[in-house]
Design an enzyme around this catalytic site. Structure first.
Site, PDB file in Angstrom:
ATOM      1  N   GLY A  10       0.853  -1.221   0.169  1.00  0.00           N
ATOM      2  CA  GLY A  10      -0.070   0.078  -0.004  1.00  0.00           C
ATOM      3  C   GLY A  10       0.841   1.377   0.029  1.00  0.00           C
ATOM      4  N   GLY A  13      -0.342   4.394  -0.945  1.00  0.00           N
ATOM      5  CA  GLY A  13      -1.566   5.187  -0.349  1.00  0.00           C
ATOM      6  C   GLY A  13      -1.166   6.422   0.504  1.00  0.00           C
ATOM      7  N   ASP A  34       2.795  -1.659  -4.654  1.00  0.00           N
ATOM      8  CA  ASP A  34       1.287  -1.253  -4.475  1.00  0.00           C
ATOM      9  C   ASP A  34       0.605  -1.745  -5.751  1.00  0.00           C
ATOM     10  OD1 ASP A  34       0.046   1.459  -2.868  1.00  0.00           O
ATOM     11  OD2 ASP A  34      -1.077   1.168  -4.638  1.00  0.00           O
ATOM     12  N   ASP A  53      -0.246  -6.837  -7.267  1.00  0.00           N
ATOM     13  CA  ASP A  53      -1.324  -7.078  -6.293  1.00  0.00           C
ATOM     14  C   ASP A  53      -0.834  -8.285  -5.098  1.00  0.00           C
ATOM     15  OD1 ASP A  53      -3.853  -8.026  -5.320  1.00  0.00           O
ATOM     16  OD2 ASP A  53      -4.761  -7.889  -7.111  1.00  0.00           O
ATOM     17  N   ILE A  54      -1.471  -7.871  -4.088  1.00  0.00           N
ATOM     18  CA  ILE A  54      -0.935  -8.488  -2.799  1.00  0.00           C
ATOM     19  C   ILE A  54      -1.552  -9.910  -3.145  1.00  0.00           C
ATOM     20  CG2 ILE A  54      -0.167  -6.787  -1.100  1.00  0.00           C
ATOM     21  CD1 ILE A  54      -3.060  -7.085   0.012  1.00  0.00           C
ATOM     22  N   TYR A 153     -15.217  -3.237   6.443  1.00  0.00           N
ATOM     23  CA  TYR A 153     -13.688  -2.813   6.620  1.00  0.00           C
ATOM     24  C   TYR A 153     -13.285  -3.065   8.184  1.00  0.00           C
ATOM     25  CZ  TYR A 153      -9.978   0.722   7.437  1.00  0.00           C
ATOM     26  OH  TYR A 153      -8.782   1.429   7.919  1.00  0.00           O
TER      27      TYR A 153
HETATM   28  N1  SER Z   1     -10.003   6.549   7.991  1.00  0.00           N
HETATM   29  C1  SER Z   1     -10.448   5.134   7.587  1.00  0.00           C
HETATM   30  C2  SER Z   1     -11.936   5.157   6.868  1.00  0.00           C
HETATM   31  O1  SER Z   1     -12.255   6.223   6.923  1.00  0.00           O
HETATM   32  C3  SER Z   1     -10.871   4.533   9.198  1.00  0.00           C
HETATM   33  O2  SER Z   1      -9.798   3.895   9.196  1.00  0.00           O
HETATM   34  O3  SER Z   1     -12.271   4.247   6.319  1.00  0.00           O
END
Ligand code: SER
Length: 338
Positions: A10, A13, A34, A53-54, A153
């Site tokens: 990443g 990012g 990445d 890609d991981i 997530y």
């Molecule tokens: N900043 C992140 C999000 O908004 C939360 O870890 O997904």
């Protein structure tokens, strides 16, 4: 001889770019990976830059034939808003990707004869408060409280913390002989992050950095949460510093695998006030998106980070005033005036 590198997934990012800059300045040899192409200046900073890609098993096997990897910062993830558009695909990246990296670390640790340090950013999204009354009552939550996330997530991050714990302590626990430790897993639950130099993609705490960067450009911003919405935030340099500090902490001083950290907890309205003070004429309105609002409402208003302060000396350099006055506003102003 294989080359000795620190692996950062990443890397393109927000956090990846800031971490690469920090570690490269310290002279570390970096392997920046990445799925998106890495910006030119990052290529110059890392010994090796790779787009890939991981989830590509062949790519990961190639890495271990070419490189010795005593330290992994596994930052690659699909953030909370984007993950809700394709939850199974997000699970694949966030969980299967982490599993693949943990396995790589365990294999490396076994080859090297000492544990590979695996640094993993988790998130406030690992928490899930059921309603605003409970959120108000909960105050600064501790690591073991409210571990009932409402997003894919958040579920992924919480589970990956457990996977890390498993790999560090119980991996192949029924094998003959003593159970060996090949992975030294260390994780931080981050609050929302705000960088002066980059913008996040696909998160739900994004209203704070979006508001500020839009204000600096003289563009109107319709904030997607209510004015009274409160969650914790932190300036990006403190987040990167925390990753490095936790990585460097002596193992014996760590009493846990997972640590909360935080710096300041403004409401969205207070953020708007700061934007208007810094960029007079900034136009910020509040047009809550009820679905994204519900996600932010499920996240704590504050985090108890006393464990991180005690075990590895966490202490943010930027409180709210310093974050805005000394880091965010001057750098963002310079960026858009250039
Ligand atoms: N900043 C992140 C999000 O908004 C939360 O870890 O997904």
């Amino acid at each position: 001889m294989r080359k000795h590198v620190v692996l950062i997934t990443g890397a393109a990012g927000e956090m990846g770019q800031a971490l690469v800059a920090r570690l490269a300045a310290e002279g570390q040899s970096l392997l920046a990976l990445d799925v998106n192409p890495l910006p030119e200046e990052m290529r110059a900073r890392a010994q090796v830059s790779m787009s890939g890609d991981i989830l590509d098993e062949r790519l990961l096997s190639r890495l271990v034939t070419e490189f010795e990897i005593p330290l992994v910062y596994h930052l690659a993830a699909v953030l909370s808003t984007r993950a809700e558009y394709s939850p199974e695909a997000a699970h694949h990246v966030n969980v299967d990707g982490t599993l693949a990296l943990l396995r790589l670390a365990a294999e490396q640790g076994s080859w090297l004869g000492h544990p590979v340090t695996f640094v993993f950013p988790s998130s406030i999204a690992a928490y899930g408060l059921p309603d605003l009354q409970t959120k108000a009552r909960a105050g600064a939550v501790k690591e073991h409280e409210w571990n009932v996330p409402t997003t894919m997530y958040g579920c992924n991050k919480l589970y990956c913390e457990h996977l890390g714990h498993y790999y560090a302590r119980y991996y192949r626990q029924l094998a003959q002989g003593p159970t060996e430790t090949h992975v030294d897993f260390r994780s931080i639950r981050f609050p929302g992050l705000i960088s002066a130099f980059t913008l996040p993609t696909g998160g739900t705490s994004d209203y704070a950095p979006e508001m500020l960067h839009q204000a600096a450009q003289g563009r109107p911003y319709a904030c997607f949460v209510r004015e009274d919405t409160r969650i914790p935030f932190m300036a990006m340099p403190d987040a990167v510093d925390a990753l490095v500090r936790l990585q460097q902490a002596p193992r014996e001083s760590l009493t846990a695998d997972v640590y909360n950290i935080t710096s300041f907890s403004p409401t969205a309205g207070e953020l708007r006030d700061r934007c208007v003070r810094a960029f007079p004429g900034a136009q910020v309105t509040f047009e809550p998106d009820l679905k994204r609002q519900a996600i932010v409402d499920s996240w704590p208003a504050d985090l108890d980070d006393s464990r991180a302060r005690r075990d590895w000396g966490f202490r943010p350099a930027f409180d709210e005033a310093r974050a805005f006055d000394d880091y965010l506003v001057p750098n963002i102003r310079a960026r858009y005036q250039a």
